[in-house]
Motif scaffolding. Structure first.
Motif: not given
Length: 87
Positions: A54-61
């Motif tokens: 459902d979701d792929i985590p993304l970093g701050a950039t």
């Protein structure tokens, strides 16, 4: 979004797993995604499985946070890991 991470395998230590977050309205079809890669990458690079999330985590950039993704998938077992290994 899509990412490839390594999953534990008894014979090869790790094998690739394709992680995909589908766009709304898209259908889950593992063979379609694997077929797209056929002939474009080396045979031994071909992912052993496709996992839809459902979701792929993304970093701050805005890049995929593979460290967090690996942590979320740490208990995942490849279907090929349970198959009997040839001698």
């Amino acid at each position: 979004l899509a990412a490839v991470i390594g999953a534990a395998h008894p014979k090869w230590d790790e094998r690739p797993v394709l992680i995909i977050k589908l766009k709304p309205g898209e259908t889950q079809d593992k063979q379609e995604h694997l077929g797209f890669l056929q002939g474009k990458i080396a045979k031994w690079w071909m992912p052993d499985d496709v996992v839809f999330v459902d979701d792929i985590p993304l970093g701050a950039t805005g890049k995929i946070d593979k460290k967090l993704l690996r942590e979320r998938m740490k208990d995942y077992r490849l279907p090929t890991a349970d198959a009997p290994q040839p001698a």
